[in-house]
Design an enzyme around this catalytic site. Sequence first.
Site, PDB file in Angstrom:
ATOM      1  N   ARG A 190       0.468  -0.945  17.962  1.00  0.00           N
ATOM      2  CA  ARG A 190      -0.362  -0.314  16.923  1.00  0.00           C
ATOM      3  C   ARG A 190      -1.844  -0.568  17.151  1.00  0.00           C
ATOM      4  NH1 ARG A 190      -2.677  -2.306  12.365  1.00  0.00           N
ATOM      5  NH2 ARG A 190      -1.380  -4.182  12.240  1.00  0.00           N
ATOM      6  N   ARG A 247      -4.812  -4.782  21.197  1.00  0.00           N
ATOM      7  CA  ARG A 247      -4.280  -6.066  20.746  1.00  0.00           C
ATOM      8  C   ARG A 247      -3.184  -6.629  21.648  1.00  0.00           C
ATOM      9  NH1 ARG A 247      -3.263  -5.610  14.513  1.00  0.00           N
ATOM     10  NH2 ARG A 247      -5.524  -5.707  14.406  1.00  0.00           N
ATOM     11  N   HIS A 297      -0.459 -10.716  16.736  1.00  0.00           N
ATOM     12  CA  HIS A 297      -1.916 -10.714  16.575  1.00  0.00           C
ATOM     13  C   HIS A 297      -2.485 -11.779  17.505  1.00  0.00           C
ATOM     14  CE1 HIS A 297      -5.904 -10.839  14.865  1.00  0.00           C
ATOM     15  NE2 HIS A 297      -5.612  -9.744  14.194  1.00  0.00           N
ATOM     16  N   GLU A 339     -12.782  -2.745  15.957  1.00  0.00           N
ATOM     17  CA  GLU A 339     -11.744  -3.702  16.354  1.00  0.00           C
ATOM     18  C   GLU A 339     -11.186  -3.274  17.700  1.00  0.00           C
ATOM     19  OE1 GLU A 339      -9.139  -5.288  13.041  1.00  0.00           O
ATOM     20  OE2 GLU A 339      -9.949  -3.523  12.072  1.00  0.00           O
ATOM     21  N   LYS A 342      11.063  -7.719  -4.717  1.00  0.00           N
ATOM     22  CA  LYS A 342      11.839  -8.958  -4.845  1.00  0.00           C
ATOM     23  C   LYS A 342      10.973 -10.152  -5.261  1.00  0.00           C
ATOM     24  CE  LYS A 342      11.530 -10.109   0.078  1.00  0.00           C
ATOM     25  NZ  LYS A 342      12.267 -10.308   1.321  1.00  0.00           N
ATOM     26  N   ARG A 392      -1.920  -7.480   0.886  1.00  0.00           N
ATOM     27  CA  ARG A 392      -3.094  -8.237   0.435  1.00  0.00           C
ATOM     28  C   ARG A 392      -3.654  -9.176   1.506  1.00  0.00           C
ATOM     29  NH1 ARG A 392      -2.454 -13.789  -2.159  1.00  0.00           N
ATOM     30  NH2 ARG A 392      -0.216 -14.092  -2.359  1.00  0.00           N
ATOM     31  N   GLU A 417       5.067  -0.063   6.956  1.00  0.00           N
ATOM     32  CA  GLU A 417       5.499  -0.821   8.136  1.00  0.00           C
ATOM     33  C   GLU A 417       6.996  -0.694   8.405  1.00  0.00           C
ATOM     34  OE1 GLU A 417       4.112  -4.859   8.279  1.00  0.00           O
ATOM     35  OE2 GLU A 417       5.168  -5.280  10.156  1.00  0.00           O
ATOM     36  N   HIS A 464       2.934 -10.351  14.010  1.00  0.00           N
ATOM     37  CA  HIS A 464       2.036  -9.713  13.050  1.00  0.00           C
ATOM     38  C   HIS A 464       2.573  -8.412  12.486  1.00  0.00           C
ATOM     39  CE1 HIS A 464      -1.806  -8.733  11.233  1.00  0.00           C
ATOM     40  NE2 HIS A 464      -1.945  -7.639  11.974  1.00  0.00           N
ATOM     41  N   GLN A 493      -6.898  -7.969   6.714  1.00  0.00           N
ATOM     42  CA  GLN A 493      -8.312  -8.338   6.676  1.00  0.00           C
ATOM     43  C   GLN A 493      -9.220  -7.214   7.166  1.00  0.00           C
ATOM     44  OE1 GLN A 493      -8.924 -12.079   8.717  1.00  0.00           O
ATOM     45  NE2 GLN A 493      -7.876 -13.245   7.147  1.00  0.00           N
ATOM     46  N   VAL A 524       0.819  -1.214   0.000  1.00  0.00           N
ATOM     47  CA  VAL A 524       0.000   0.000   0.000  1.00  0.00           C
ATOM     48  C   VAL A 524       0.855   1.267   0.000  1.00  0.00           C
ATOM     49  CG1 VAL A 524      -0.338  -0.128   2.533  1.00  0.00           C
ATOM     50  CG2 VAL A 524      -1.907   1.202   1.143  1.00  0.00           C
ATOM     51  N   ALA A 525       1.913   1.313   0.802  1.00  0.00           N
ATOM     52  CA  ALA A 525       2.724   2.535   0.884  1.00  0.00           C
ATOM     53  C   ALA A 525       3.506   2.758  -0.410  1.00  0.00           C
ATOM     54  CB  ALA A 525       3.673   2.460   2.074  1.00  0.00           C
TER      55      ALA A 525
HETATM   56  C1  SIN Z   1      -7.127  -7.790  11.664  1.00  0.00           C
HETATM   57  O1  SIN Z   1      -7.975  -7.747  10.783  1.00  0.00           O
HETATM   58  O2  SIN Z   1      -7.354  -8.240  12.766  1.00  0.00           O
HETATM   59  C2  SIN Z   1      -5.750  -7.269  11.359  1.00  0.00           C
HETATM   60  C3  SIN Z   1      -5.821  -5.879  10.898  1.00  0.00           C
HETATM   61  C4  SIN Z   1      -4.665  -5.096  11.402  1.00  0.00           C
HETATM   62  O3  SIN Z   1      -3.595  -5.653  11.632  1.00  0.00           O
HETATM   63  O4  SIN Z   1      -4.822  -3.897  11.629  1.00  0.00           O
END
Ligand code: SIN
Length: 538
Positions: A385, A288, A239, A123, A40, A49, A374, A350, A52, A19-20
């Site tokens: 985070r 988290r 995670h 979340e 690479k 990708r 990241e 994660h 989630q 994304v970045a």
């Molecule tokens: C998740 O969907 O739980 C991970 C998303 C994230 O790392 O921010």
Amino acid sequence: MSAARWEARADLVVVGTGVAGLTAALRARELGLRVLVVTKAAGGDGNTRWAQGGVAVVLPGEHDEGDTVDAHVADTLVAGAGLCDEAAVAAIVSGGPAAVTRLRERGAVFDPAPGGKLARTREGGHSAFRVVHAGGDATGAEVERALLAAAGDDRVPVLEDHVAVDAVRTPLGAVCGLLVLDSAGVPGVVTAPAVLLASGGLGQLYQATSNPEVATGDGLALAMRAGAHAADVEFVQFHPTVLYTGRGARGRCPLVTEAVRGEGAVLLDALGQRVMRGVHPLEDLAPRDVVAAAITRHAATAPGGVDDHVFLDATGIGDFARRFPTVLAACLAAGIDPASRPIPVAPAAHFACGGVVADVDGRTAVTGLYAAGEVARTGLHGANRLASNSLLEGLVVGTRAADAVAADLALGLLARASGHAELPTAPVADRDSLQRVMSRYAAIGRDAEGLAVVGSVLDLSTTDRVLDSRERVEDAALTLAARALIAAAAERTETRGCHVRTDHAGRDDARWSRSQVVRLTPSGQPVLADPALARDAA
Ligand code: SIN
């Protein structure tokens, strides 16, 4: 004599197609820069990708219940456990609405709610439903699809299977290009006054991770060898819930998005007791770091004889198949139907909350070297985070970094020069031994003795190698990242955010309300820098 056997030229070379990187490349193209992207692997093989949950953002007109950018900032600061840079948080979070709007203009399609507005979920650590998502739980896949398509439409050149090895620098230390191994392993140089690292994280430091195999810390190592500093590297986020598929899982484990808990699922142990009850006021939607550490502690007591995983009861979520198709497919492939029984889950590495010290415009302390996503430590995440702030950061800082490169070029601040490029030699540890000891002694729950064991094992398994293949580049990066992490983790004698010290329980604000900066010695060893540098970085 230079090792380079081919040369390409650009104004900006971007490392990474997540994304970045793609956001930066597209913006650079809009600004009229000659941009070249190297990756690479294949364009879509990065970490983006696999994301989630979604993108955390407060969009004007979408949030009727009074959610605000200020509330998003406040939640980010709480999750970051005292180590966020407040100005960076404010800049990145407030840049979110424009960045997401631009992404939608580029073709990304987010899930609608009945009534036409965007659907939003919640979340861990969020005080409101502000996470927009795509394809149910396939947000990263949609973001990556849209950006790759836009890059194709805009004819952004992407060199796949090209490995970034080292920065090329002028005698005064400014970056003036990138040494690259092409798809046949032949070294060449992309001569460019600006190099943007957007190469992602380092989940492969551990045996079990939500990250794909490309996440080996390459950008961190390249930046440090070029003279940049790293900070907050001890804070690797685990995670709380990847799918548990048996003892001793290896490599990328399927994520079970936190949004499943956002929609009402709860964590249970093998006896059916709630894991998060009484641990935190937000229970299953605590930040988290809190949930991952609680699962680890709880599982260690082996309720019902199960000591390495717990269960996520999502049987109450009526439309699970529509809302979480990716999670459902992974569960079904493992023989689990989430509609009828709880999903076995465990924490796994994660996200790197720290990284290359960069400002919110991606600038590092090295002229011509930029970092976004990241790989960068902008100060957004602090010690932990907030969920779904990573795609947000990639979108906002990716754009700002391209703007910064254009501005620095216009002001004549960058070095248009050819530099000498030799394939470097660096310490390389045995990957299997490294992952084993990092997982055992430097994951959730660390102590001085265990961290010293990691150091000894690395000493024993490390040899100096010329970085002349992708595998060597990756292994050298993992070695450097592990060394940097254990140096910072050993020094931080407290528990904060993702850094849990079993021999130093509790947060020590008097001593440790600061980041630690790591630099490389001339012989290539990561060491902690003067705390004054840490104050500047924090
Ligand atoms: C998740 O969907 O739980 C991970 C998303 C994230 O790392 O921010």
